[in-house]
Design a protein around this motif. Structure first.
Motif, PDB file in Angstrom:
ATOM      1  N   HIS A  57       0.972  -1.492   0.346  1.00  0.00           N
ATOM      2  CA  HIS A  57       0.302  -0.025  -0.132  1.00  0.00           C
ATOM      3  C   HIS A  57       0.577   1.515  -0.454  1.00  0.00           C
ATOM      4  N   TRP A  58       0.475   1.691  -0.875  1.00  0.00           N
ATOM      5  CA  TRP A  58       1.030   3.783  -0.582  1.00  0.00           C
ATOM      6  C   TRP A  58       0.494   4.268   0.248  1.00  0.00           C
ATOM      7  N   ASN A  59       0.739   5.154   0.828  1.00  0.00           N
ATOM      8  CA  ASN A  59       0.628   5.790   2.187  1.00  0.00           C
ATOM      9  C   ASN A  59       0.404   7.427   1.411  1.00  0.00           C
ATOM     10  N   GLY A  60      -0.707   7.621   1.116  1.00  0.00           N
ATOM     11  CA  GLY A  60      -0.628   9.311   0.527  1.00  0.00           C
ATOM     12  C   GLY A  60      -0.514  10.319   1.872  1.00  0.00           C
ATOM     13  N   LYS A  61      -0.508  10.269   2.884  1.00  0.00           N
ATOM     14  CA  LYS A  61       0.463  11.125   4.020  1.00  0.00           C
ATOM     15  C   LYS A  61       1.528  10.791   4.236  1.00  0.00           C
ATOM     16  N   THR A  62       2.218   9.906   4.262  1.00  0.00           N
ATOM     17  CA  THR A  62       3.400   9.337   4.591  1.00  0.00           C
ATOM     18  C   THR A  62       4.329   9.529   3.199  1.00  0.00           C
ATOM     19  N   TYR A  63       3.933   9.215   1.946  1.00  0.00           N
ATOM     20  CA  TYR A  63       4.249   8.731   0.885  1.00  0.00           C
ATOM     21  C   TYR A  63       5.617   7.714   1.349  1.00  0.00           C
ATOM     22  N   ARG A  64       5.181   6.646   1.895  1.00  0.00           N
ATOM     23  CA  ARG A  64       5.572   5.212   2.392  1.00  0.00           C
ATOM     24  C   ARG A  64       4.984   4.066   1.748  1.00  0.00           C
ATOM     25  N   TYR A  65       5.479   3.067   1.460  1.00  0.00           N
ATOM     26  CA  TYR A  65       4.938   1.895   0.657  1.00  0.00           C
ATOM     27  C   TYR A  65       4.598   1.125   2.681  1.00  0.00           C
ATOM     28  N   GLU A  66       3.837   0.752   3.218  1.00  0.00           N
ATOM     29  CA  GLU A  66       3.185  -0.608   3.498  1.00  0.00           C
ATOM     30  C   GLU A  66       2.214  -1.533   4.046  1.00  0.00           C
ATOM     31  N   PRO A  67       2.471  -2.960   4.563  1.00  0.00           N
ATOM     32  CA  PRO A  67       1.348  -3.657   4.298  1.00  0.00           C
ATOM     33  C   PRO A  67       0.109  -2.950   4.657  1.00  0.00           C
ATOM     34  N   THR A  68      -0.359  -2.434   5.353  1.00  0.00           N
ATOM     35  CA  THR A  68      -2.086  -2.153   5.608  1.00  0.00           C
ATOM     36  C   THR A  68      -2.101  -1.014   5.535  1.00  0.00           C
ATOM     37  N   ARG A  69      -3.194  -0.340   5.442  1.00  0.00           N
ATOM     38  CA  ARG A  69      -3.814   0.669   4.510  1.00  0.00           C
ATOM     39  C   ARG A  69      -3.477   2.029   6.145  1.00  0.00           C
ATOM     40  N   SER A  70      -2.339   1.791   6.176  1.00  0.00           N
ATOM     41  CA  SER A  70      -2.799   2.838   8.003  1.00  0.00           C
ATOM     42  C   SER A  70      -3.165   4.213   7.546  1.00  0.00           C
ATOM     43  N   ASP A  71      -3.078   5.071   6.382  1.00  0.00           N
ATOM     44  CA  ASP A  71      -4.304   6.629   6.186  1.00  0.00           C
ATOM     45  C   ASP A  71      -5.965   6.117   6.293  1.00  0.00           C
ATOM     46  N   PHE A  72      -6.060   4.825   5.863  1.00  0.00           N
ATOM     47  CA  PHE A  72      -7.600   5.213   5.871  1.00  0.00           C
ATOM     48  C   PHE A  72      -8.192   4.162   6.180  1.00  0.00           C
ATOM     49  N   ASP A  73      -8.434   2.809   6.121  1.00  0.00           N
ATOM     50  CA  ASP A  73      -9.240   1.729   6.660  1.00  0.00           C
ATOM     51  C   ASP A  73      -8.338   0.833   7.509  1.00  0.00           C
ATOM     52  N   ASP A  74      -6.889   0.618   7.824  1.00  0.00           N
ATOM     53  CA  ASP A  74      -5.920  -0.336   8.450  1.00  0.00           C
ATOM     54  C   ASP A  74      -6.378  -2.005   7.832  1.00  0.00           C
ATOM     55  N   PRO A  78      -4.238  -5.331  -0.435  1.00  0.00           N
ATOM     56  CA  PRO A  78      -4.366  -7.694  -1.143  1.00  0.00           C
ATOM     57  C   PRO A  78      -3.096  -7.234  -1.961  1.00  0.00           C
ATOM     58  N   PRO A  79      -3.208  -8.787  -2.380  1.00  0.00           N
ATOM     59  CA  PRO A  79      -1.805  -9.729  -3.370  1.00  0.00           C
ATOM     60  C   PRO A  79      -2.042  -9.306  -4.684  1.00  0.00           C
ATOM     61  N   LEU A  80      -0.296  -9.093  -5.257  1.00  0.00           N
ATOM     62  CA  LEU A  80      -0.738  -8.523  -6.707  1.00  0.00           C
ATOM     63  C   LEU A  80      -1.227  -9.548  -7.152  1.00  0.00           C
ATOM     64  N   PRO A  81      -2.269 -10.112  -8.361  1.00  0.00           N
ATOM     65  CA  PRO A  81      -3.081 -11.067  -8.596  1.00  0.00           C
ATOM     66  C   PRO A  81      -0.942 -11.896  -9.383  1.00  0.00           C
ATOM     67  N   GLU A  82      -0.975 -13.132  -9.446  1.00  0.00           N
ATOM     68  CA  GLU A  82       0.466 -14.136 -10.237  1.00  0.00           C
ATOM     69  C   GLU A  82       0.139 -13.503 -11.797  1.00  0.00           C
ATOM     70  N   GLU A  83      -1.261 -12.497 -12.378  1.00  0.00           N
ATOM     71  CA  GLU A  83      -1.102 -12.898 -13.982  1.00  0.00           C
ATOM     72  C   GLU A  83      -0.919 -11.008 -14.618  1.00  0.00           C
TER      73      GLU A  83
END
Ligand SMILES: O=C(O)CCC(=O)C(=O)O
Length: 205
Positions: A57-74, A78-83
């Motif tokens: 997840h790209w966090n629009g408040k910190t401009y950093r990537y993170e596993p969960t959406r801590s700037d929105f709903d935690d 979702p995973p990147l589909p293999e295809e």
């Protein structure tokens, strides 16, 4: 079509059948358990797209990537589909580059959608320094895409990205400024049955 070293526009890359299949996946993801949302960025402004990040997840408040959406709903990204990962690699290879993507930012633009000029520079330093490409795919209405240089004051080209087009920028073009100034309503192929535009950008963190 090369727009300078490392920057390639691949018009009509995806057949209409592949666009329709990808559109169905984009819709299911954007309206799924972890839905697309309108990010609010650092200065407090709302973006003019609905966004869903896959893989990270790209966090629009910190401009950093993170596993969960801590700037929105935690919720977890979702995973990147293999295809999706395979498609990004295939497109990068068509432009003579290589990408093993681990994230995708999926944006939906309605008729008023746009995105200001920016650099994609929040991925990891190894990825940026290696010039690993960003691979973009557009589905739906045509967008006026702005493509500048690596410094903001450099001249800006404008081109149309149509449904099924791919755009790749890596190597010396990896940090070129880019954005979307407008969407052309009603310009999507009628057989897709879409108002607005999805854009997917694949990256390696
Ligand atoms: O919609 C586009 O074509 C560009 C999207 C973009 O610049 C981004 O996701 O960083």
């Amino acid at each position: 079509m090369e727009l300078g070293p490392g920057a390639f526009h691949l018009p009509h890359y995806l057949s209409i059948e592949r666009q329709a299949a990808l559109l169905a996946q984009c819709r299911a993801l954007a309206d799924g358990d972890v839905p697309a949302y309108v990010p609010v960025v650092r200065g407090g402004g709302k973006m003019h797209v609905r966004m869903l990040c896959l893989g990270r997840h790209w966090n629009g408040k910190t401009y950093r990537y993170e596993p969960t959406r801590s700037d929105f709903d935690d919720l977890p990204a979702p995973p990147l589909p293999e295809e999706f990962r395979r498609l990004a690699g295939e497109i990068a290879a068509s432009a003579g580059m290589s990408l093993d993507a681990d994230l995708c930012i999926l944006n939906y633009y309605d008729a008023d959608g746009k995105m200001g000029l920016h650099q994609d520079k929040d991925e990891g330093p190894e990825s940026i320094e290696a010039g690993l490409p960003v691979v973009s795919i557009s589905i739906g209405d045509t967008a006026r895409f702005l493509f500048g240089g690596v410094r903001r004051r450099e001249p800006i080209e404008s081109l149309l990205l149509e449904s099924g087009d791919a755009f790749v920028f890596g190597g010396p073009a990896r940090l070129r400024y880019h954005g979307v100034s407008r969407i052309i309503p009603g310009s999507a192929p009628p057989e897709l049955g879409i108002d607005g535009r999805f854009n997917l950008t694949f990256r390696k963190y």
